[in-house]
Design a protein around this motif. Structure first.
Motif, short mmCIF file in Angstrom:
data_model
loop_
_atom_site.label_atom_id
_atom_site.label_comp_id
_atom_site.label_asym_id
_atom_site.label_seq_id
_atom_site.Cartn_x
_atom_site.Cartn_y
_atom_site.Cartn_z
N ASP A 66 0.58 4.06 -2.83
CA ASP A 66 -0.10 5.31 -2.54
C ASP A 66 0.81 6.45 -2.13
O ASP A 66 0.35 7.57 -2.00
CB ASP A 66 -1.12 5.09 -1.41
CG ASP A 66 -2.26 4.21 -1.87
OD1 ASP A 66 -2.90 3.59 -1.01
OD2 ASP A 66 -2.49 4.17 -3.10
N ALA A 67 2.11 6.15 -1.86
CA ALA A 67 2.93 7.24 -1.33
C ALA A 67 3.07 8.36 -2.36
O ALA A 67 3.30 8.08 -3.53
CB ALA A 67 4.31 6.70 -0.95
N ASP A 124 -4.23 13.53 -0.03
CA ASP A 124 -3.55 12.27 -0.27
C ASP A 124 -2.49 12.02 0.78
O ASP A 124 -2.41 10.93 1.36
CB ASP A 124 -2.89 12.28 -1.65
CG ASP A 124 -3.91 11.91 -2.73
OD1 ASP A 124 -3.65 12.18 -3.90
OD2 ASP A 124 -4.96 11.35 -2.35
N THR A 140 0.83 -1.21 0.00
CA THR A 140 0.00 0.00 0.00
C THR A 140 0.87 1.26 0.00
O THR A 140 0.60 2.21 -0.72
CB THR A 140 -0.91 0.00 1.23
OG1 THR A 140 -1.48 -1.29 1.38
CG2 THR A 140 -2.00 1.03 1.11
N LEU A 141 1.93 1.24 0.81
CA LEU A 141 2.81 2.42 0.83
C LEU A 141 3.41 2.66 -0.55
O LEU A 141 3.47 3.79 -1.03
CB LEU A 141 3.95 2.19 1.84
CG LEU A 141 3.61 2.47 3.30
CD1 LEU A 141 4.76 2.08 4.18
CD2 LEU A 141 3.27 3.93 3.48
N SER A 173 -0.91 4.52 6.90
CA SER A 173 0.30 3.80 7.33
C SER A 173 0.31 3.63 8.83
O SER A 173 0.76 2.60 9.35
CB SER A 173 1.55 4.51 6.84
OG SER A 173 1.55 5.84 7.25
N VAL A 184 -2.35 8.99 3.37
CA VAL A 184 -1.26 8.01 3.40
C VAL A 184 -0.70 7.88 4.81
O VAL A 184 -0.49 6.76 5.31
CB VAL A 184 -0.17 8.40 2.39
CG1 VAL A 184 1.10 7.67 2.69
CG2 VAL A 184 -0.63 8.09 1.00
#
Lengths: 149, 154
Positions: free
Chosen positions: A28-29, A60, A24-25, A68, A64
């Motif tokens: 989406d980072a 965003d 995911t990081l 996280s 994030v």
């Protein structure tokens, strides 16, 4: 579910939490600024025609960081659960030989009790046969005493 | 119409059993059960079901070998190692992202060790289950003896 299967499931859960977090990081980072010479990174992957375009980059980034935090909390929780399950393992010291010795002892005791049970059963069956014999004799006597009219 | 090849014919051993009804000894005995390793449809299998050690699978063993492994201690220490390695991976991805491969390999090594430890707990569990069953059986038998004595006395 037995404790070892639960442990295996928990190990897999920790693995899943780890790779989901990193995946995911990675997905989406937001883009990072490498050098002051390059222009500002574009806001979002595609410039979308919505009424307030300025909300996207900050929203965003906030999402994030929020995500996280949640995901890493889940990872730590899964690891703690794994630790708790390990502590709950009912392993006794002594290992294989102690267990095998105990099995041999129990088998001997089982045989002894089994023989005792067999003896008791035979005695009870003999008694039952005796009682049945006496009962049939008694009923025969009763029937014979009654003279047919 | 697709051309299909016919199935191979059955093995011709049926001819040997022509007089089986009259004389059962005239036909050959069935083959004895296989022992050791055998090949089935191109894959080799073994009749000896034992958990292959990590070295046989080409994986480094992180916990100490020996006759009696302290499972709880090793599982806990492997868990802590795993957490440290995950943190290390996160750090590496921030500082030097191109060196992720070594860290990912370490993490998968730890997971393989964890699962191997858990699998080697299964024989212990089987023996413990057997002990439990034997104890239950002894208890039931003793109860039956008591019942017979009690009923016989009444």
């Amino acid at each position: 579910m037995d404790i070892i299967s639960q442990l295996q499931e928990q190990v897999n859960a920790v693995a899943a939490a780890a790779f989901n977090t990193f995946g995911t990081l990675q997905r989406d980072a937001p883009a990072v600024r490498l050098s002051p010479n390059y222009p500002e990174p574009p806001a979002g992957p595609t410039p979308n025609p919505n009424p307030n375009p300025n909300v996207n980059p900050t929203e965003d980034a906030a999402n994030v960081t929020e995500q996280s935090k949640v995901m890493s909390a889940a990872l730590v929780k899964a690891a703690k659960q794994l630790d708790a399950l390990v502590a709950a393992l009912p392993i006794s010291e002594g290992g294989e030989e102690a267990q095998l010795k105990r099995i041999a002892e129990l088998q001997a005791e089982n045989d002894a009790v089994g023989q005792e049970l067999q003896r008791q059963l035979e005695a009870a069956e003999n008694e039952l046969k005796l009682v049945q014999e006496l009962f049939s004799q008694a009923t025969d006597n009763c029937l014979n005493l009654k003279k047919p009219d | 119409m697709a051309a299909t090849s016919a199935y191979p014919p059955p093995p011709p051993y049926y001819r040997l059993y022509k007089d089986f009804i009259q004389n059962p000894k005239s036909a050959p005995e069935p083959p004895p059960p296989i022992e050791g390793t055998y090949v089935c449809f191109g894959g080799s299998y073994t009749t000896d079901d034992v958990l292959p050690s990590l070295e046989e699978q080409g994986v480094r063993q992180l916990y100490p070998k020996g006759p009696n492994v302290d499972f709880k201690k090793e599982l806990r220490s492997l868990n802590r190692e795993l957490q440290l390695h995950i943190l290390e991976l996160a750090d590496i991805l921030v500082e030097r992202p191109s060196q992720y491969a070594r860290r990912v390999e370490d993490i998968s090594l730890i997971f393989k060790n964890l699962h191997h430890l858990l699998n080697s707990l299964r024989p212990h569990q089987a023996r413990a289950t057997l002990i439990h069953i034997l104890e239950l059986q002894i208890q039931r038998r003793k109860q039956a003896v008591e019942d017979i004595k009690r009923i016989g006395r009444k």
